[in-house]
Write an enzyme that holds these catalytic residues in place. Structure first.
Site, short mmCIF file in Angstrom:
data_model
loop_
_atom_site.label_atom_id
_atom_site.label_comp_id
_atom_site.label_asym_id
_atom_site.label_seq_id
_atom_site.Cartn_x
_atom_site.Cartn_y
_atom_site.Cartn_z
N SER A 173 0.87 -10.65 9.35
CA SER A 173 0.18 -9.57 8.55
C SER A 173 -1.20 -9.58 9.00
O SER A 173 -2.05 -10.47 8.60
CB SER A 173 0.49 -9.82 7.10
OG SER A 173 -0.37 -8.79 6.38
N SER A 174 -1.65 -8.63 9.61
CA SER A 174 -3.13 -8.50 9.94
C SER A 174 -3.91 -8.29 8.90
O SER A 174 -5.05 -8.87 8.62
CB SER A 174 -3.31 -7.08 11.02
OG SER A 174 -4.44 -6.91 11.18
N ASN A 175 -3.69 -7.54 7.90
CA ASN A 175 -4.57 -7.38 6.87
C ASN A 175 -4.36 -8.39 5.87
O ASN A 175 -5.38 -8.62 5.04
CB ASN A 175 -4.06 -6.08 5.94
CG ASN A 175 -2.70 -6.28 5.11
OD1 ASN A 175 -2.94 -6.46 3.96
ND2 ASN A 175 -1.68 -5.75 5.79
N CYS A 222 -8.81 2.39 6.04
CA CYS A 222 -8.11 2.86 5.11
C CYS A 222 -9.07 2.47 3.70
O CYS A 222 -9.35 1.23 3.79
CB CYS A 222 -6.73 2.55 4.86
SG CYS A 222 -6.10 3.12 3.44
N GLU A 228 0.17 -0.66 14.95
CA GLU A 228 -0.67 0.52 14.84
C GLU A 228 -1.66 0.95 16.04
O GLU A 228 -1.81 2.16 16.57
CB GLU A 228 -1.59 0.43 13.55
CG GLU A 228 -2.28 1.73 13.30
CD GLU A 228 -3.51 1.41 12.21
OE1 GLU A 228 -4.57 1.91 12.32
OE2 GLU A 228 -3.05 0.64 11.33
N SER A 284 1.16 -5.82 2.63
CA SER A 284 2.93 -5.84 3.12
C SER A 284 3.55 -7.00 2.31
O SER A 284 4.62 -7.17 2.90
CB SER A 284 2.61 -6.50 4.70
OG SER A 284 1.89 -7.47 4.76
N HIS A 324 5.44 -6.41 7.90
CA HIS A 324 5.07 -7.59 8.42
C HIS A 324 5.35 -8.66 7.33
O HIS A 324 4.43 -9.30 6.85
CB HIS A 324 3.75 -7.66 8.91
CG HIS A 324 3.59 -6.95 10.13
ND1 HIS A 324 2.28 -6.40 10.59
CD2 HIS A 324 4.55 -6.56 11.15
CE1 HIS A 324 2.59 -5.69 11.62
NE2 HIS A 324 3.86 -5.70 12.02
N CYS A 343 0.77 -1.27 -0.24
CA CYS A 343 0.02 0.13 0.03
C CYS A 343 0.92 1.08 -0.04
O CYS A 343 2.08 1.07 0.12
CB CYS A 343 -0.81 -0.08 1.35
SG CYS A 343 0.06 0.02 2.89
N HIS A 375 3.31 2.09 10.57
CA HIS A 375 2.35 2.03 11.91
C HIS A 375 2.09 3.03 12.89
O HIS A 375 1.19 3.11 13.20
CB HIS A 375 2.52 0.60 12.46
CG HIS A 375 2.87 -0.70 11.61
ND1 HIS A 375 3.97 -1.03 11.17
CD2 HIS A 375 1.96 -1.55 11.02
CE1 HIS A 375 3.76 -2.14 10.45
NE2 HIS A 375 2.53 -2.49 10.46
#
Length: 287
Positions: free
Chosen positions: A226-228, A198, A131, A270, A41, A13, A75
């Site tokens: 990686s959260s996303n 976002c 974050e 990421s 991440h 991103c 973050h």
């Protein structure tokens, strides 16, 4: 297998890309650059940058270095981190994502406006995510973090509620939490919700659903932390059950491709593009 396609919308991103570009720019002219936490991440990308001279440190180590250049990743960081850096004469390269920075300022402004009113900041996000730690820091550690609608019992419904979200969460989950809170609110308590997810994340979810159904098999590339990546992978899996989560080409199993004509490769915000391209090349023997 007839076709292999890399999702053109997958990859870094804006915030992550900007942080990495700033690190690379510094490493061209400097032999030494510290980064507070993994810059992204994704372990493969971290290793690539470490080979160029990037040194990853934690918050404890930050307190023990002086007069150094330290990059703050996308973050973001809480105010306390800036205080330590300034005390130690650290030259900060602040790569906080603009979207995250705007969210930090908004939370801080509302929190400071509370004065003696009975109000609280509630954050929807991963409690251990960098974050979220930075966002909680804008409230002197007083924000309440909830990871799902099952956690709303942590909220004090006798106080006004101001709800925000980590920028990389799933918007449908946020909407569910809003509904749950609305159902429990009793007048005259004020409830204000701010969808701070976002837009890039929202757009990627919509796109990745369409991309997933265009192929017989999906390889979703993301780091374990990686959260996303977790959210986007789950959306891929919902759209196409024949989806596999991998961190690199070593995770691939040949039997996955029996009778497969079309493979799609996609990833998290990421996930570096070069890694997806490397994975695509590794599939050539399966043609």
């Amino acid at each position: 297998m007839k076709t292999i396609e890399i999702d053109c919308d997958s990859g870094f991103c804006f915030g992550v890309m900007s942080a990495i570009q700033r690190a690379e720019k510094e490493l061209i002219t400097n032999d030494e650059l510290y980064c507070l936490g993994d810059i992204v991440h994704n372990s493969q990308e971290v290793v690539r940058l470490q080979k160029k001279g990037l040194k990853i440190i934690n918050h404890e180590e930050l307190g023990r270095i002086y007069n150094k250049k330290v990059l703050f990743r996308a973050h973001g960081e809480p105010p306390s981190t800036y205080e330590v850096a300034n005390q130690n004469s650290i030259h900060i390269i602040d790569a906080t994502c603009p979207v995250v920075l705007q969210l930090q300022k908004k939370i801080q402004k509302i929190y400071q406006s509370f004065a003696n009113t009975k109000s609280q900041i509630v954050l929807f996000g991963r409690s251990k995510h960098a974050e979220v730690s930075a966002l909680v820091g804008q409230t002197n550690g007083n924000a309440i973090v909830i990871e799902s609608k099952n956690d709303i019992q942590q909220i004090d419904f006798a106080k006004n509620i101001y709800l925000f979200s980590q920028t990389t969460m799933f918007v449908d989950d946020f909407k569910e939490i809003v509904k749950e809170i609305e159902n429990k609110i009793i007048h005259p308590i004020i409830f204000s919700s701010f969808n701070t997810i976002c837009h890039q994340m929202v757009n990627r979810i919509n796109h990745i659903r369409k991309f997933a159904v265009q192929h017989n098999l999906l390889l979703f590339v993301a780091g374990d932390n990686s959260s996303n990546g977790t959210i986007l992978f789950n959306e891929c899996r919902r759209a196409n059950l024949n989806t596999y989560l991998i961190s690199d080409e070593k995770d691939i199993q040949s039997e996955w491709f029996n009778g497969i004509k079309s493979v799609g490769i996609c990833g998290a915000t990421s996930t570096p593009k070069w890694l997806m391209e490397k994975i695509a090349l590794s599939l050539i023997p399966f043609h």
